[in-house]
Design an enzyme around this catalytic site. Structure first.
Site, mmCIF file in Angstrom:
data_model
loop_
_atom_site.group_PDB
_atom_site.id
_atom_site.type_symbol
_atom_site.label_atom_id
_atom_site.label_comp_id
_atom_site.label_asym_id
_atom_site.label_seq_id
_atom_site.Cartn_x
_atom_site.Cartn_y
_atom_site.Cartn_z
ATOM 1 N N GLU A 148 -112.497 32.401 -12.829
ATOM 2 C CA GLU A 148 -111.817 33.448 -12.045
ATOM 3 C C GLU A 148 -110.441 33.744 -12.642
ATOM 4 O O GLU A 148 -110.065 34.906 -12.846
ATOM 5 C CB GLU A 148 -111.629 33.014 -10.581
ATOM 6 C CG GLU A 148 -112.913 32.732 -9.825
ATOM 7 C CD GLU A 148 -113.369 31.279 -9.915
ATOM 8 O OE1 GLU A 148 -112.895 30.545 -10.826
ATOM 9 O OE2 GLU A 148 -114.211 30.882 -9.094
ATOM 10 N N ASP A 206 -125.700 32.037 -3.852
ATOM 11 C CA ASP A 206 -125.773 31.001 -2.818
ATOM 12 C C ASP A 206 -124.690 31.137 -1.741
ATOM 13 O O ASP A 206 -124.632 30.332 -0.818
ATOM 14 C CB ASP A 206 -125.706 29.610 -3.462
ATOM 15 C CG ASP A 206 -124.475 29.439 -4.348
ATOM 16 O OD1 ASP A 206 -123.900 30.456 -4.796
ATOM 17 O OD2 ASP A 206 -124.086 28.282 -4.596
HETATM 18 N N1 UDP Z 1 -125.809 29.860 -12.222
HETATM 19 C C1 UDP Z 1 -126.358 30.255 -13.410
HETATM 20 N N2 UDP Z 1 -126.740 29.299 -14.304
HETATM 21 C C2 UDP Z 1 -126.600 27.952 -14.086
HETATM 22 C C3 UDP Z 1 -126.031 27.563 -12.866
HETATM 23 C C4 UDP Z 1 -125.640 28.532 -11.956
HETATM 24 O O1 UDP Z 1 -126.526 31.442 -13.643
HETATM 25 O O2 UDP Z 1 -126.975 27.157 -14.948
HETATM 26 C C5 UDP Z 1 -125.387 30.876 -11.249
HETATM 27 C C6 UDP Z 1 -125.783 30.579 -9.795
HETATM 28 O O3 UDP Z 1 -127.021 31.186 -9.475
HETATM 29 C C7 UDP Z 1 -124.626 31.139 -8.996
HETATM 30 C C8 UDP Z 1 -123.454 31.053 -9.938
HETATM 31 O O4 UDP Z 1 -123.990 30.922 -11.260
HETATM 32 O O5 UDP Z 1 -124.854 32.492 -8.652
HETATM 33 C C9 UDP Z 1 -122.575 29.839 -9.644
HETATM 34 O O6 UDP Z 1 -123.359 28.678 -9.735
HETATM 35 P P1 UDP Z 1 -123.293 27.508 -8.636
HETATM 36 O O7 UDP Z 1 -123.497 28.068 -7.293
HETATM 37 O O8 UDP Z 1 -124.227 26.422 -9.070
HETATM 38 O O9 UDP Z 1 -121.813 27.022 -8.843
HETATM 39 P P2 UDP Z 1 -120.725 26.674 -7.756
HETATM 40 O O10 UDP Z 1 -120.737 27.746 -6.724
HETATM 41 O O11 UDP Z 1 -121.090 25.361 -7.193
HETATM 42 O O12 UDP Z 1 -119.474 26.667 -8.543
HETATM 43 MN MN MN Z 2 -122.303 28.349 -5.602
#
Ligand code: UDP
Ligand code: MN
Length: 485
Positions: free
Chosen positions: A424, A341
Site C-alpha cells: 500500500e 476475502d
Molecule cells: N492472493 C493472491 N495470491 C496469493 C495469495 C493471495 O493473489 O498467493 C490474493 C488474495 O486472493 C487476496 C489478496 O491477494 O485477494 C491478499 O491475500 P491474503 O488475503 O492472503 O492476504 P492478507 O489479507 O492476509 O494480507
Molecule cells: Mn486478506
C-alpha cells in the site's frame, strides 16, 4: 353421450310417460353439454394465460443491446446502464431457452441449474435511483458436467488472450438466459460479461417508485400524466474494482460473497485477476452466475517470489495487471483494490465514487489495534493509527483507500511494489506528488468503519470422491465444483 342415456330412460320407463322420460334425458344432456362447454372454456383460458405469460412485456421502454463489442465495454454509459431492480425468481429453464441453450442443456444430461436470487431485498436496500430503475434481472446458468467441452458463444483472440464472451440477457420481467462458456484456455484468458440490457431512457421519470417511460405509456398509454414527484437519475462515475484472487478451496465462496456485495453497486466493472497462468472455468462460471460486469484476467506471481520462504507479495502482480488494464481501457472514474476475502459495506462504494485524487477511510480488523485509520484532528489528516507502522509514510490497509482513474493517468509510473508489508505504502508513494490536504477523508471523516480486513479460515483440500460408490449420483457433479490446489 346422449344415446346410452336415452336407452337407459327407455329401459327404466315403467309407469312413467315416455314424454317425461324424453324431457329428463334432454335436460340431462343439456346439463352435460354445458359441463363440457364450461370445462373446455376453462382449459382454453388456462392455455391462453400460459401463452400470454410467455410473451415479452410491452417493449416501449426497452433498448436491447445484443452486442457491446462494437463500442468500448468500458464506456460509462455501458456500465451506468447496469442497473438492478427487483424481480421474482423464475425458473427460466422451464420458460424455454433461447438460441440453442435448451439444446445444450439437454445434451449435458442433467445440468446444474443455478438461479439469480430474488432481487427484491437488494432493491429494497439500495438507493432510490436503483429502485427507480424498475427493471428485472434474472439469470440462469448451467454448468456443463464436462467443463472443458462446452462451446463458446463467441471467441476472438488477440496477441496473448482468448476472450470468452458471456451473454446475459436482462428483460422485463422474466425470460432470461445466460450462456456459460466455460472454455478451458491454455493461455492468458479474459471472460467478459456482455449484457443485454433492458433500460428506460437515461433519465427515468418516476412516480412514487413506479417507473414509467417519458410518455407515461407504462400505465396504459396515457400521454400526459401528472407526476407528484420527479427524480432524474443520471449516470454516476464508474467504479473499477480490482480483486486479486488465487486457487484454493475457499476461492469460489469468497468470490460469491464479494460478487453479491458488488451487485448492489451501480456502474461498476469488476476486474477479477487470478494469480495463475490460466483461467479457471469454475471461477468464470461463478462470475457468470453472479452477473456483475467483469473482466477475468490472469497475472501470476513471478517465480522468484513464489519460491521464497519469507513473506510473499500476495496479490501484487494481480493488482499491477489491473492498473495496466485501466491505463489501457479507462479514462474516468475511480479504482479500488478489493481483496476477495474482505468485507465491504456498500456505502463506501458510493462515497469513493467521487474521489478526485486519493480518498481514505478506516479498515476494521487490522493488527492488534483492531482498526487501521487515518487520524483526523479538527478536520485535518494528522497521521495514521495502525498496529504496525514499520517506517511507512502511508501505514494504511489495502481496503482503506481509492484512487481516481484520471489521477492514475497523471502518474504513469505508479505501481505496486513486490515488497511484502509495503504494498500500500509503495503504491501510494508512487502517486507522488500528493499533498496530505488532497487526501479526501471518507466514512464520515473517518469516524465510521465500512470495510473490514476479514480473513477466512483455511480449509484443507477436499478428499477425492469414491467413484465406484458415488459415480452415478449427484456427488459426481458436485465433485467437479470443488477447487483443489
Ligand atoms: N492472493 C493472491 N495470491 C496469493 C495469495 C493471495 O493473489 O498467493 C490474493 C488474495 O486472493 C487476496 C489478496 O491477494 O485477494 C491478499 O491475500 P491474503 O488475503 O492472503 O492476504 P492478507 O489479507 O492476509 O494480507
Ligand atoms: Mn486478506
Amino acid at each position: 353421450m346422449l344415446l346410452p342415456q336415452a336407452k337407459e330412460v327407455k329401459l327404466n320407463g315403467s309407469g312413467v310417460s315416455s314424454n317425461n322420460n324424453n324431457k329428463m334425458a334432454l335436460g340431462k344432456s343439456i346439463k352435460m353439454y354445458l359441463t363440457i362447454f364450461v370445462a373446455t372454456t376453462c382449459v382454453y383460458m388456462v392455455l391462453y394465460q400460459y401463452h400470454m405469460s410467455r410473451q415479452p412485456l410491452a417493449t416501449n421502454e426497452v433498448i436491447k443491446h445484443t452486442d457491446k463489442s462494437s463500442s468500448s465495454p468500458l464506456s460509462s454509459s455501458f456500465i451506468a446502464s447496469y442497473l438492478w431492480s427487483p424481480a421474482a425468481s423464475v425458473n427460466t429453464s422451464a420458460m424455454g431457452q433461447g438460441q440453442g441453450e435448451g439444446q445444450r442443456q439437454r445434451q449435458r444430461q442433467g445440468p446444474i441449474q443455478l438461479h439469480a436470487p430474488n432481487a427484491t431485498d437488494i432493491a429494497a436496500s439500495t438507493s432510490a435511483s436503483m429502485a427507480a430503475s424498475a427493471m428485472s434481472f434474472l439469470s440462469t446458468v448451467s454448468l456443463p458436467l464436462t467443463l472443458s467441452s462446452s462451446s463458446s458463444s463467441s471467441s476472438s483472440s488477440d496477441a496473448k488472450s482468448i476472450i470468452t464472451r458471456t451473454t446475459t440477457t436482462r428483460t422485463a420481467p422474466a425470460v432470461t438466459s445466460t450462456t456459460t462458456t466455460a472454455a478451458t484456455t491454455t493461455t492468458t484468458s479474459t471472460t467478459r460479461t456482455t449484457t443485454t440490457i433492458t433500460r428506460t431512457t437515461q433519465k427515468r421519470l418516476v412516480t412514487s417508485g413506479h417507473a414509467q417511460n417519458a410518455m407515461g405509456t407504462a400505465d396504459g398509454g396515457v400521454a400526459h400524466k401528472t407526476r407528484s414527484t420527479f427524480i432524474a437519475v443520471s449516470e454516476p462515475p464508474p467504479l473499477y474494482i480490482i480483486t486479486p484472487t488465487y486457487r484454493r478451496p475457499e476461492q469460489l465462496a469468497e468470490l460469491t460473497r464479494l460478487g453479491y456485495t458488488l451487485k448492489h453497486v451501480l456502474n461498476l466493472l469488476w476486474l477479477v485477476i487470478e494469480d495463475a497462468n490460466r483461467t479457471n472455468p469454475l471461477v468464470a462460471h461463478t462470475l457468470d452466475r453472479i452477473g456483475v460486469p467483469y473482466e477475468y484476467l490472469v497475472a501470476p506471481m513471478p517465480e522468484q517470489y513464489k519460491l521464497t520462504k519469507r513473506a510473499k507479495p500476495r496479490g501484487v502482480s494481480n493488482r499491477n495487471r489491473g492498473l495496466d488494464y485501466l491505463r489501457a481501457n479507462a479514462t474516468e472514474g475511480v479504482l479500488y483494490f478489493a481483496d476477495d476475502d474482505n468485507t465491504y459495506d456498500i456505502n463506501i462504494f458510493e462515497q469513493m465514487r467521487y474521489t478526485k485524487k486519493v480518498s481514505m477511510w478506516p479498515v476494521g480488523l487490522v493488527t492488534k489495534t483492531g482498526v487501521s485509520s487515518p487520524i483526523i484532528r479538527e478536520g485535518k489528516l494528522e497521521g495514521y493509527y495502525d498496529g504496525w507502522i514499520g517506517g511507512r509514510k502511508y501505514p494504511v490497509d489495502m481496503a482503506g483507500f481509492a484512487v481516481s482513474v484520471k489521477f492514475l493517468h497523471e502518474r504513469p509510473q505508479a505501481k505496486m511494489p513486490f515488497k511484502p508489508g509495503y504494498e500500500e505504502d509503495g503504491f501510494l508513494r508512487s502517486l507522488a506528488p500528493l499533498d496530505n490536504a488532497e487526501i479526501e477523508l471518507l466514512a464520515d471523516e473517518c469516524r465510521e468503519i465500512l470495510t473490514w480486513h476479514t480473513q477466512t479460515k483455511k480449509n484443507s483440500p477436499a478428499l477425492p470422491l469414491n467413484m465406484t460408490r458415488y459415480g452415478h449420483t449427484n456427488l459426481a457433479f458436485i465433485e467437479k465444483l470443488l477447487v483443489r490446489p
